[in-house]
Design an enzyme around this catalytic site. Structure first.
Site, PDB file in Angstrom:
ATOM      1  N   SER A  78       0.841  -1.205   0.000  1.00 14.57           N
ATOM      2  CA  SER A  78       0.000   0.000   0.000  1.00 14.57           C
ATOM      3  C   SER A  78       0.871   1.247   0.000  1.00 14.57           C
ATOM      4  O   SER A  78       1.973   1.254   0.577  1.00 14.57           O
ATOM      5  CB  SER A  78      -0.862  -0.024   1.266  1.00 14.57           C
ATOM      6  OG  SER A  78      -1.462   1.229   1.455  1.00 14.57           O
ATOM      7  N   TYR A 123      -1.777  -1.242  10.877  1.00  9.89           N
ATOM      8  CA  TYR A 123      -2.066  -1.780   9.542  1.00  9.89           C
ATOM      9  C   TYR A 123      -0.917  -1.447   8.586  1.00  9.89           C
ATOM     10  O   TYR A 123      -0.365  -2.321   7.915  1.00  9.89           O
ATOM     11  CB  TYR A 123      -3.395  -1.220   9.007  1.00  9.89           C
ATOM     12  CG  TYR A 123      -3.537  -1.414   7.512  1.00  9.89           C
ATOM     13  CD1 TYR A 123      -3.743  -2.681   6.971  1.00  9.89           C
ATOM     14  CD2 TYR A 123      -3.400  -0.336   6.622  1.00  9.89           C
ATOM     15  CE1 TYR A 123      -3.834  -2.864   5.593  1.00  9.89           C
ATOM     16  CE2 TYR A 123      -3.488  -0.511   5.254  1.00  9.89           C
ATOM     17  CZ  TYR A 123      -3.700  -1.780   4.739  1.00  9.89           C
ATOM     18  OH  TYR A 123      -3.768  -1.958   3.380  1.00  9.89           O
ATOM     19  N   LYS A 129       2.181  -3.854   6.473  1.00 11.85           N
ATOM     20  CA  LYS A 129       2.558  -3.849   5.052  1.00 11.85           C
ATOM     21  C   LYS A 129       4.066  -3.622   4.919  1.00 11.85           C
ATOM     22  O   LYS A 129       4.748  -4.284   4.138  1.00 11.85           O
ATOM     23  CB  LYS A 129       1.789  -2.755   4.299  1.00 11.85           C
ATOM     24  CG  LYS A 129       0.305  -3.014   4.202  1.00 11.85           C
ATOM     25  CD  LYS A 129       0.011  -4.225   3.333  1.00 11.85           C
ATOM     26  CE  LYS A 129      -1.445  -4.598   3.341  1.00 11.85           C
ATOM     27  NZ  LYS A 129      -1.738  -5.874   2.695  1.00 11.85           N
TER      28      LYS A 129
END
Ligand code: NAD
Ligand code: UD1
Length: 340
Positions: A126, A151, A155
């Protein structure tokens, strides 16, 4: 050997659209999903769109034995790994769940792949890994790791794990794809994003407001250093994003080693640009009010998408009107998502 792609998280938003484009490109696909944020109805609709039977398994990546069994049933030639949790706010409340699912789930997948001598992987990363932009547009050389939430950190950590793996064993072929903001839906209006509860992201919220499910949109901040003061992002049609995975799959087949690409359009659009475009596409009003900034948000974030064009021969071609028209078709035909 014919190519057989395992798609983890295949019933989800980006996964389901990618399965459609992979099948259209001639790949045979097997999907797995634990259905925590999806339903098998999306896979049924993918079968209706493609006219092909797609084996789909309810498997949790945290269940390593179930993964091993799946690898016994099918001989895969690559894996496209979408499965994971993605809600930023929830990740701040439940960091352990996010690290366990995203990092732990990926570790299980990599170990089972290794046991089966399968070393071809595409991973959904992302733009969040860039943190607060130091310059724009963001190219792949921009520093990473300044993520403010668990989150985003999952990644970043997974990218690091995959780079270490590739360094230790260069026979792995790994393509890391950093998505910007996927929106829109398949032209048929039969598959799309189906958030559970009030949407966190802008476009599903706008669509649900237009269809009458939400009273009004809160515009988070009008004092950013942007043309109209509202936040600017790089919205990319989910079908363009899906086609980026087909291009990445072809790159894997060249034994590419470890590669990294932004998948965005290169265009920044503001919250108010999106509201106006959606009103035009839907013919509905989107009531909205200006609210304070959302904590953790950056003012502007958009891609330099040249590397993917140069090395993958891929470029996003669907514009803002098409993103809004396709999202509206999905939302108006399925006001309750896959439950309708
Ligand atoms: P999604 O939630 O629709 O899809 C993810 C799928 O993974 C869901 O169907 C869910 O049920 C499944 N899943 C979750 N945990 C699992 C587990 N333990 N085992 C098996 N399946 C599991 O999300 P999406 O928007 O399609 O995103 C796909 C990937 O792309 C995710 O990894 C996400 O973090 C990443 N990504 C998404 C965006 C975005 O804005 N949509 C942006 C950047 C990156
Ligand atoms: C989100 C994720 C990010 C992910 C990125 C890519 C959050 C906090 N961050 O960020 O981790 O990498 O998507 O898909 O979820 N907005 C409103 N009102 C709303 C919702 C959003 O004004 O109700 C604004 C936001 O302030 C922002 C823009 O709309 O300026 C886009 O927001 P959103 O869709 O949540 O995406 P990102 O903030 O880019």
């Amino acid at each position: 050997m014919a190519n057989c792609v395992l798609v983890t998280g295949g019933a989800g938003f980006v996964g389901s659209h990618s399965v459609v484009e992979l099948v259209a490109a001639g790949y045979s696909v097997v999907a797995l999903d634990n259905l925590v944020n999806a339903s098998m109805e999306s896979m049924k609709r993918v079968e209706a769109i493609t006219g092909k039977v797609i084996p789909a398994y309810t498997v949790d990546l945290l269940d390593k034995e179930a993964l091993r069994d799946l690898f016994k049933k099918h001989k895969f030639t690559s894996v496209i790994h979408f499965a994971g949790l993605k809600a930023v706010g929830e990740s701040c409340e439940l960091p352990l769940l996010y690290y366990k699912t995203n990092v732990g789930g990926t570790m299980n997948l990599l170990e089972v792949m290794k046991e089966n001598n399968l070393k071809n992987l595409i991973f959904s990363s992302s733009a969040t890994v860039y943190g607060t932009p130091q310059y724009l547009p963001l190219d792949e050389k921009h520093p990473v790791g300044g993520c403010t939430n668990p989150y985003g950190k999952t990644k970043f950590f997974i990218e690091e794990i995959l780079r270490d793996l590739s360094t230790s064993d260069p026979t792995w072929n790994i393509v890391l794809l950093r998505y910007f903001n996927p929106v829109g839906a398949h032209k048929s209006g039969t598959i799309g994003e189906d958030p559970q509860g009030p949407p966190n992201n802008l476009m599903p919220y706008i669509a649900q407001t237009a269809v009458g499910k939400r009273k009004e949109l809160s515009v988070y901040g009008s004092d950013y250093d942007t043309p109209d003061g509202t936040g600017v992002r790089d919205y990319i049609h989910v079908v363009d994003l899906a086609l980026g995975h087909v291009a990445a799959q072809k790159k894997l087949e060249e034994n590419c080693g470890c590669k990294l690409y932004n998948l965005g359009t290169g265009n920044g659009l503001s919250v108010l640009d999106m509201v106006k475009a959606f009103e035009k596409a839907s013919g509905k009003k989107v009531p909205h009010k200006i609210c304070p900034r959302r904590p953790g948000d950056v003012g502007s974030c958009y891609a330099n998408a040249e590397l993917a064009e140069k090395e993958l021969g891929w470029k996003a071609t669907r514009g803002l009107d098409e993103m809004c028209e396709d999202l509206w078709r999905w939302q108006s035909q399925n006001p309750n998502g896959f439950k309708s």
